[in-house]
Design a protein around this motif. Structure first.
Motif, PDB file in Angstrom:
ATOM      1  N   MET A   1       0.842  -1.166   0.000  1.00  0.00           N
ATOM      2  CA  MET A   1       0.000   0.000   0.000  1.00  0.00           C
ATOM      3  C   MET A   1       0.892   1.236   0.000  1.00  0.00           C
ATOM      4  O   MET A   1       1.901   1.294   0.697  1.00  0.00           O
ATOM      5  N   LEU A   2       0.513   2.220  -0.786  1.00  0.00           N
ATOM      6  CA  LEU A   2       1.177   3.515  -0.737  1.00  0.00           C
ATOM      7  C   LEU A   2       0.256   4.487  -0.017  1.00  0.00           C
ATOM      8  O   LEU A   2      -0.962   4.443  -0.182  1.00  0.00           O
ATOM      9  N   TYR A   3       0.854   5.349   0.779  1.00  0.00           N
ATOM     10  CA  TYR A   3       0.054   6.300   1.540  1.00  0.00           C
ATOM     11  C   TYR A   3       0.833   7.592   1.737  1.00  0.00           C
ATOM     12  O   TYR A   3       2.046   7.628   1.635  1.00  0.00           O
ATOM     13  N   GLU A   4       0.102   8.651   2.020  1.00  0.00           N
ATOM     14  CA  GLU A   4       0.702   9.960   2.296  1.00  0.00           C
ATOM     15  C   GLU A   4       0.942  10.087   3.787  1.00  0.00           C
ATOM     16  O   GLU A   4       0.069   9.790   4.600  1.00  0.00           O
ATOM     17  N   GLY A   5       2.139  10.508   4.129  1.00  0.00           N
ATOM     18  CA  GLY A   5       2.469  10.718   5.528  1.00  0.00           C
ATOM     19  C   GLY A   5       3.304  11.966   5.695  1.00  0.00           C
ATOM     20  O   GLY A   5       3.783  12.549   4.719  1.00  0.00           O
ATOM     21  N   VAL A   6       3.465  12.379   6.933  1.00  0.00           N
ATOM     22  CA  VAL A   6       4.253  13.567   7.240  1.00  0.00           C
ATOM     23  C   VAL A   6       5.582  13.121   7.828  1.00  0.00           C
ATOM     24  O   VAL A   6       5.637  12.363   8.791  1.00  0.00           O
ATOM     25  N   LYS A  17       5.441   3.612   1.786  1.00  0.00           N
ATOM     26  CA  LYS A  17       4.940   2.286   1.462  1.00  0.00           C
ATOM     27  C   LYS A  17       4.826   1.455   2.732  1.00  0.00           C
ATOM     28  O   LYS A  17       5.667   1.545   3.629  1.00  0.00           O
ATOM     29  N   ALA A  18       3.768   0.636   2.783  1.00  0.00           N
ATOM     30  CA  ALA A  18       3.593  -0.338   3.862  1.00  0.00           C
ATOM     31  C   ALA A  18       3.114  -1.641   3.232  1.00  0.00           C
ATOM     32  O   ALA A  18       2.418  -1.630   2.211  1.00  0.00           O
ATOM     33  N   THR A  19       3.495  -2.767   3.819  1.00  0.00           N
ATOM     34  CA  THR A  19       3.072  -4.068   3.317  1.00  0.00           C
ATOM     35  C   THR A  19       2.400  -4.858   4.431  1.00  0.00           C
ATOM     36  O   THR A  19       2.661  -4.633   5.613  1.00  0.00           O
ATOM     37  N   SER A  20       1.548  -5.786   4.009  1.00  0.00           N
ATOM     38  CA  SER A  20       0.834  -6.625   4.970  1.00  0.00           C
ATOM     39  C   SER A  20       0.560  -7.993   4.358  1.00  0.00           C
ATOM     40  O   SER A  20       0.110  -8.074   3.216  1.00  0.00           O
ATOM     41  N   PRO A  21       0.813  -9.056   5.122  1.00  0.00           N
ATOM     42  CA  PRO A  21       0.489 -10.389   4.605  1.00  0.00           C
ATOM     43  C   PRO A  21      -1.005 -10.708   4.707  1.00  0.00           C
ATOM     44  O   PRO A  21      -1.506 -11.573   3.996  1.00  0.00           O
ATOM     45  N   ASP A  22      -1.726  -9.996   5.579  1.00  0.00           N
ATOM     46  CA  ASP A  22      -3.120 -10.345   5.827  1.00  0.00           C
ATOM     47  C   ASP A  22      -4.089  -9.156   5.821  1.00  0.00           C
ATOM     48  O   ASP A  22      -5.288  -9.332   6.017  1.00  0.00           O
ATOM     49  N   GLY A  23      -3.597  -7.934   5.599  1.00  0.00           N
ATOM     50  CA  GLY A  23      -4.449  -6.749   5.600  1.00  0.00           C
ATOM     51  C   GLY A  23      -4.805  -6.245   6.981  1.00  0.00           C
ATOM     52  O   GLY A  23      -5.557  -5.298   7.123  1.00  0.00           O
ATOM     53  N   ARG A  24      -4.257  -6.886   8.017  1.00  0.00           N
ATOM     54  CA  ARG A  24      -4.539  -6.462   9.391  1.00  0.00           C
ATOM     55  C   ARG A  24      -3.313  -5.872  10.074  1.00  0.00           C
ATOM     56  O   ARG A  24      -3.410  -4.887  10.776  1.00  0.00           O
ATOM     57  N   GLU A  25      -2.191  -6.514   9.910  1.00  0.00           N
ATOM     58  CA  GLU A  25      -0.937  -6.024  10.494  1.00  0.00           C
ATOM     59  C   GLU A  25      -0.043  -5.513   9.369  1.00  0.00           C
ATOM     60  O   GLU A  25       0.220  -6.232   8.414  1.00  0.00           O
ATOM     61  N   TRP A  26       0.408  -4.258   9.524  1.00  0.00           N
ATOM     62  CA  TRP A  26       1.162  -3.591   8.466  1.00  0.00           C
ATOM     63  C   TRP A  26       2.586  -3.307   8.926  1.00  0.00           C
ATOM     64  O   TRP A  26       2.824  -2.972  10.086  1.00  0.00           O
ATOM     65  N   THR A  27       3.526  -3.391   7.972  1.00  0.00           N
ATOM     66  CA  THR A  27       4.920  -3.055   8.213  1.00  0.00           C
ATOM     67  C   THR A  27       5.276  -1.854   7.344  1.00  0.00           C
ATOM     68  O   THR A  27       5.163  -1.918   6.114  1.00  0.00           O
ATOM     69  N   LYS A  28       5.684  -0.766   7.978  1.00  0.00           N
ATOM     70  CA  LYS A  28       6.097   0.424   7.233  1.00  0.00           C
ATOM     71  C   LYS A  28       7.461   0.174   6.611  1.00  0.00           C
ATOM     72  O   LYS A  28       8.369  -0.317   7.264  1.00  0.00           O
TER      73      LYS A  28
END
Length: 95
Positions: A1-6, A17-28
């Protein structure tokens, strides 16, 4: 996932960018599109991704400089991890 952050460095918006194997826990994973050198030097955000037929991706994003806002385009080649800006931009508003 790409997202806007400060960014904690200078409080300017960047695309991360953040990734997740299950859509619940994300790794930045950090910044994927940093500030530019000209028209988008004060912030980038609102990433919208299009997947192309050749496997590449295009990111349309908002860039800001002082009191102007424009749309930028960056490209991610197939099997690459680096977004590269393309030279197209459109200015919507200048104050």
């Amino acid at each position: 996932m790409l997202y806007e952050g400060v960014s904690t460095i200078d409080n300017k918006h960047r695309i991360f960018k953040a990734t997740s194997p299950d859509g619940r826990e994300w790794t930045k994973e950090g910044v994927v599109l940093d500030l530019g050198e000209t028209w988008d030097c004060d912030g980038v955000g609102s990433p919208n991704i299009l997947r192309m037929d050749d496997g590449s991706q295009r990111m349309y994003y908002i860039g800001q400089k002082e009191k102007s806002t424009a749309i930028g385009v960056a490209k991610l080649e197939f099997e690459s991890n680096t977004w590269v800006r393309e030279q197209s931009s459109f200015v919507f508003a200048e104050a």
